[in-house]
Each structure stands twice: as C-alpha cells, then as structure tokens.
Write a protein that holds these residues in place. Sequence first.
Motif, PDB file in Angstrom:
ATOM      1  N   ARG A  60       0.827  -1.207   0.000  1.00 31.41           N
ATOM      2  CA  ARG A  60       0.000   0.000   0.000  1.00 31.41           C
ATOM      3  C   ARG A  60       0.865   1.264   0.000  1.00 31.41           C
ATOM      4  NH1 ARG A  60      -3.115  -3.272   3.736  1.00 31.41           N
ATOM      5  NH2 ARG A  60      -2.155  -2.220   5.524  1.00 31.41           N
ATOM      6  N   ALA A  61       1.943   1.235   0.784  1.00 32.65           N
ATOM      7  CA  ALA A  61       2.815   2.404   0.869  1.00 32.65           C
ATOM      8  C   ALA A  61       3.521   2.689  -0.453  1.00 32.65           C
ATOM      9  CB  ALA A  61       3.838   2.204   1.983  1.00 32.65           C
ATOM     10  N   SER A  62       3.924   1.634  -1.153  1.00 34.56           N
ATOM     11  CA  SER A  62       4.607   1.816  -2.441  1.00 34.56           C
ATOM     12  C   SER A  62       3.676   2.449  -3.465  1.00 34.56           C
ATOM     13  CB  SER A  62       5.123   0.469  -2.955  1.00 34.56           C
ATOM     14  OG  SER A  62       6.083  -0.082  -2.083  1.00 34.56           O
ATOM     15  N   ASN A  63       2.438   1.989  -3.514  1.00 37.06           N
ATOM     16  CA  ASN A  63       1.467   2.568  -4.435  1.00 37.06           C
ATOM     17  C   ASN A  63       1.157   4.013  -4.056  1.00 37.06           C
ATOM     18  OD1 ASN A  63      -1.915   2.788  -4.864  1.00 37.06           O
ATOM     19  ND2 ASN A  63      -0.654   2.332  -6.642  1.00 37.06           N
ATOM     20  N   LEU A  64       1.042   4.276  -2.760  1.00 35.48           N
ATOM     21  CA  LEU A  64       0.796   5.639  -2.301  1.00 35.48           C
ATOM     22  C   LEU A  64       1.938   6.564  -2.707  1.00 35.48           C
ATOM     23  CD1 LEU A  64      -0.870   7.669  -0.601  1.00 35.48           C
ATOM     24  CD2 LEU A  64       0.439   6.896   1.397  1.00 35.48           C
ATOM     25  N   TYR A  65       3.172   6.073  -2.571  1.00 33.05           N
ATOM     26  CA  TYR A  65       4.336   6.860  -2.953  1.00 33.05           C
ATOM     27  C   TYR A  65       4.315   7.176  -4.444  1.00 33.05           C
ATOM     28  CZ  TYR A  65       9.214   8.356  -3.256  1.00 33.05           C
ATOM     29  OH  TYR A  65      10.357   9.081  -3.483  1.00 33.05           O
TER      30      TYR A  65
END
Length: 286
Positions: A60-65
Amino acid sequence: MTTPRPLLPKNRLFLLHILLLLIMNTTAQEQQQQEQQDKVLLDIHIPLTKSQSCAARQARASNLYLRNHDGAYHQEIDFPKLHTPHATLYQTQFYKSDLPEIKSTVENIAAEFLGSYSTSRNCEGIELELTHKISSGNYAMLDIAPNPCLRKLSDVIVQSLLPYVVFPAEIPEWVHHIKNAKQRARKMELVQLYGSPNVLDEFQPHVTVGYNEVDPSGQRTVFLGMDTHGSDDCAGVFDTVAIGFVGIGGSVLHGPLYEAKLTPSSSSSADADPDADADPGVVEVK
C-alpha cells in the motif's frame, strides 16, 4: 411492352445459395458474439487488503508513494479507490456460465489445502515475503520470495480450474518482448496449455504496485528511487483466497466475486497493527 422473363431454375438455385450463405454468416456472427459475451477475465489471488502485516503495508505504501510523486506522468494503479493489492495465483479467461463451478472449486481447495499439503510443510498459512523492487516495461512490482506452499497452491488451482479456461488463449504482448528465447518459448507454451504464462515452473509471484502506459520510464525513475527504511524482513502470513475481475495492467478491481478462508484466522488480534490508521510510511524492501 415486353413481359419480364421468369428466372431460370439455375438462377433460382444461385439466389437460394446466396440466401443460405447469408443466413449461415449471420448465425455464425451471433454465435461468436454470444461466446464473447460469455467470456470473463478473472484473477484468483491472495488479497493483501485486510492485513496489517509488513508485506501488506509495504504494498500500500509503495502505491501511495507512486501516486503522490508521479508529477505529470499517469499512474493507473490506485489501491484506495479502485484496485486490490494482491499476489496472483492464476489469471486467465473463463466462461461466465462456469462461475458457479469455479467458485465451488476454489472453495473446496481452500477447505482442503492446508490439511492435505501445508501441514506436512509446516505451513499454517501462506507466507508472502517481499524481497526487492522490479521495474519492467509498464509495471512496478514487489517481488515475492520463492515459497513451496505458495507455489503448490497455485499449481492446485491451475490444474483444478483448467476445464473452465477459454481456449485458444491470447499471448500477452509483454511475453513477446522477453529477451531469453528459451523462457519466451516456455511462457508461450504455457499460454497454449494453461491460458497463462505465469504458472507451474514459470510461476513468478509478485505484487504489482504501479502501472504506467504513458511514461513507464518516469515511473521507473520514481519507483527505483523510492527511499526505504524500516524492517529487513518484510513479510506476512495470509489465509484468504479470492476471485476478482481484472482491470488495467492485470490489476484486480475492488469487490471480490468470491473469498474463501484457507484456515480460520486465530491470530488476527495478535497481528493487528496499533498504528493502522497512521501514515503507513515506506517499509524497507531489500
């Protein structure tokens, strides 16, 4: 005034032949349209949506970034609004009319898998361990370490659902661009036999966190340049298998068609993340 000459028998037979051809062509087109409407692209996968494990938070964090740092380039994957972070077990085209049988098959596999296979391999669930970032073509992915339980689950699903697969299957465009001739040929063979290039000995588990058709090089720069910090061991144990509709870039759309538990979750409370509502940050993926 001359009277029109009646059609000769030969001309009548010719017109009848033309009429029959038109009827046959129309019937064939209607049948083809009906068959096309009965086809649906499905993804059988392990969803990462309900977990607060490191692997789920990292996805989720990678996509958010990517979405927050894309600038002018066009990021197509949106976990919060449109897509489900997941690890694909089998993605191919099926017949809609077979959906009840497909759901029943997945349900039976989920009920029996851990007892018949995973217990001997000391698998209480399916572990997904993220290892490194991969940027390939239009895709930004997090690689998943080889896992015998994950591989076996994929194999069982592939073999069990094979009777419901639409053939002939179309070879994905990216397969044609594989530089290794032996691997390219093997993936093409798997598409012909199983409807997917990423199964059996070519099963390559990953989590797609980005997809960009407009500026893939821009996505690559952002993704590979993403700062990471935190844990050296980014993994999670998952106990759900789901069936979902496929969106752009092989993504899975929100709203699963079906979900089945591999085993009753007995550690959900212990695994709960007290900071679940906080900013997920970016966890290290080596």
